[in-house]
Design an enzyme around this catalytic site. Structure first.
Site, PDB file in Angstrom:
ATOM      1  N   LYS A  34       0.843  -1.197   0.000  1.00  0.00           N
ATOM      2  CA  LYS A  34       0.000   0.000   0.000  1.00  0.00           C
ATOM      3  C   LYS A  34       0.878   1.246   0.000  1.00  0.00           C
ATOM      4  CE  LYS A  34      -0.349  -0.034   5.056  1.00  0.00           C
ATOM      5  NZ  LYS A  34      -1.249  -0.040   6.224  1.00  0.00           N
ATOM      6  N   ARG A 131      -9.475   0.295  16.378  1.00  0.00           N
ATOM      7  CA  ARG A 131      -9.457   1.170  15.201  1.00  0.00           C
ATOM      8  C   ARG A 131     -10.558   0.711  14.248  1.00  0.00           C
ATOM      9  NH1 ARG A 131      -3.985   1.432  11.710  1.00  0.00           N
ATOM     10  NH2 ARG A 131      -4.669  -0.702  11.270  1.00  0.00           N
ATOM     11  N   TYR A 255      17.427  29.064   8.464  1.00  0.00           N
ATOM     12  CA  TYR A 255      16.276  29.852   8.880  1.00  0.00           C
ATOM     13  C   TYR A 255      16.202  29.971  10.400  1.00  0.00           C
ATOM     14  CZ  TYR A 255      14.224  29.834   4.192  1.00  0.00           C
ATOM     15  OH  TYR A 255      13.991  30.040   2.856  1.00  0.00           O
ATOM     16  N   MET A 303      13.331  23.987   2.283  1.00  0.00           N
ATOM     17  CA  MET A 303      12.465  23.301   1.332  1.00  0.00           C
ATOM     18  C   MET A 303      13.276  22.436   0.371  1.00  0.00           C
ATOM     19  SD  MET A 303       9.676  24.840  -1.377  1.00  0.00           S
ATOM     20  CE  MET A 303       8.611  25.490  -0.083  1.00  0.00           C
TER      21      MET A 303
END
Length: 374
Positions: A34, A131, A255, A303
């Site tokens: 998956k 679940r 940053y 990024m």
């Protein structure tokens, strides 16, 4: 020349990991592919597993199953969440899919559907994860309704362990006890174990095991485990140094200036960042490997780039390969630094070039054992 960020997928490592599953367990094997085979490429991985005579493949939803069928995959395919609406039932029949049944509405939809041939189903018990799945009190009634309908030709009884990755947690044994008690006397095969179950709970293997993460060579444990050390990483994530500069002591890097150099520092910039799937919240100090030696990340992940400390690696030059995880740096270790799990690292990969190879692979077992031990 394309951007150097790249995921190299070693298909021989995948074969070796499947062989190891079969060595650990005599159960039939469901290869879980998956989420695009956990970022490794579902179609290619399915083709390799099919060539190795996998007993079944497992996906999350019918869209993933149809992609495989439309590209020639003929192995049995299991829908792990079952179907979401009655509209899927004709496709399940047409493409000969096996479906999980995990709630009463699915039974209602199946009973109302005019099946041409009985379906193969896996009936899910909620043995304690809470679940999805039928509660223990409702499970026998669900089984009887399906059997009496004539719409089911065979049934596998399944559950899912919530704490199998914690080898000291007795909850897995409690779930196993619940499963055995509820399914006693019912006619069908059993499936309980995901990767940590396969590796750490052999008494629970049942008729089918469902390895996912271990097929891709990553440990599901955050402690040393002898079986996990034998897994071979299938994915190596790498990029290259694209810039090097010398910085004085006492200056910020990246940053928000969260990292301050404490010495004259040789800083290298690597062409990979959070837009490629590398976790933005990975802290300074997390490792990378360059030319067989470790370096540390400095400052926040950008990024498209990250900065690493090359001060103690004076021979590193622009263009040198940087390994973010792989055989030389276990994904489980990187995940610990990032406060996540290797499942998420793999599934979040995007934008990087993917290259498939088919070659022998080895792991540094002592390094792996040490790096993931507390």
């Amino acid at each position: 020349m394309s951007r150097p960020a790249q995921a190299t997928i070693n298909l021989q490592a995948l074969r070796d990991n499947l062989a190891f599953v079969r060595q650990l367990s005599s159960s039939k094997v469901v290869g879980v592919i998956k989420a695009n085979a956990y970022g490794h490429g579902a179609l290619t991985i399915a083709r390799v597993l099919e060539s190795e005579r996998i007993d079944c493949l497992a996906v999350a939803c019918i869209e993933e199953a149809l992609e495989l069928r439309h590209n020639g995959i003929q192995s049995p395919i299991l829908l792990l969440e079952g179907f979401y609406s009655a509209d899927e039932l004709p496709l399940i029949e047409q493409y000969q899919l096996t479906t999980v049944i995990q709630h009463q509405d699915q039974i209602g939809m199946l009973l109302a559907y005019p099946t041409k041939e009985p379906l193969s189903i896996w009936l899910k018990l909620d043995s304690g994860m809470h679940r999805i799945g039928f509660l223990p009190k409702d499970y026998p009634k669900a089984y009887q309704a399906l059997i009496q309908s004539g719409k089911v030709k065979d049934t596998v009884f399944m559950t899912h362990f919530s704490c199998a990755d914690d080898l000291n947690n007795d909850y897995t044994r409690r779930q196993l006890s619940t499963f055995r008690r509820i399914t006693a006397g019912l006619e069908g095969e059993t499936s309980l174990c995901n990767s940590p179950g396969v590796l750490g709970w052999p008494e629970a293997h049942g008729n089918w095991v469902r390895p996912g993460l271990m097929l891709y060579g990553a440990s599901p444990f955050d402690v040393n485990h002898p079986h996990a050390r034998q897994l071979k990483p299938v994915m190596e994530l790498s990029s290259s140094i694209i810039a090097i500069r010398d910085l004085p002591a006492g200056v910020p890097v990246g940053y928000s200036g969260t990292f301050i150099t404490n010495r004259t520092t040789r800083a290298g910039v690597v062409a990979i960042g959070y837009a490629d799937g590398y976790p933005r919240h990975t802290p300074s100090g997390a490792p990378v490997v360059i030319n067989g030696k470790r370096a540390r990340i400095m400052g926040k992940i950008s990024m498209d780039m990250m900065t690493v400390d090359l001060t103690d690696l004076p021979d590193v030059k622009t263009g040198d390969k940087v390994i973010l995880w792989g055989a030389e740096l276990p994904a489980a270790e990187v995940a610990q630094h990032a406060g996540t799990i290797p499942y998420e690292l793999f599934c979040n990969m995007k934008r990087v070039n993917i290259r498939y190879i088919d070659a022998p692979v080895t792991t540094k077992q002592s390094d792996t054992a040490e790096s993931i031990s507390h």
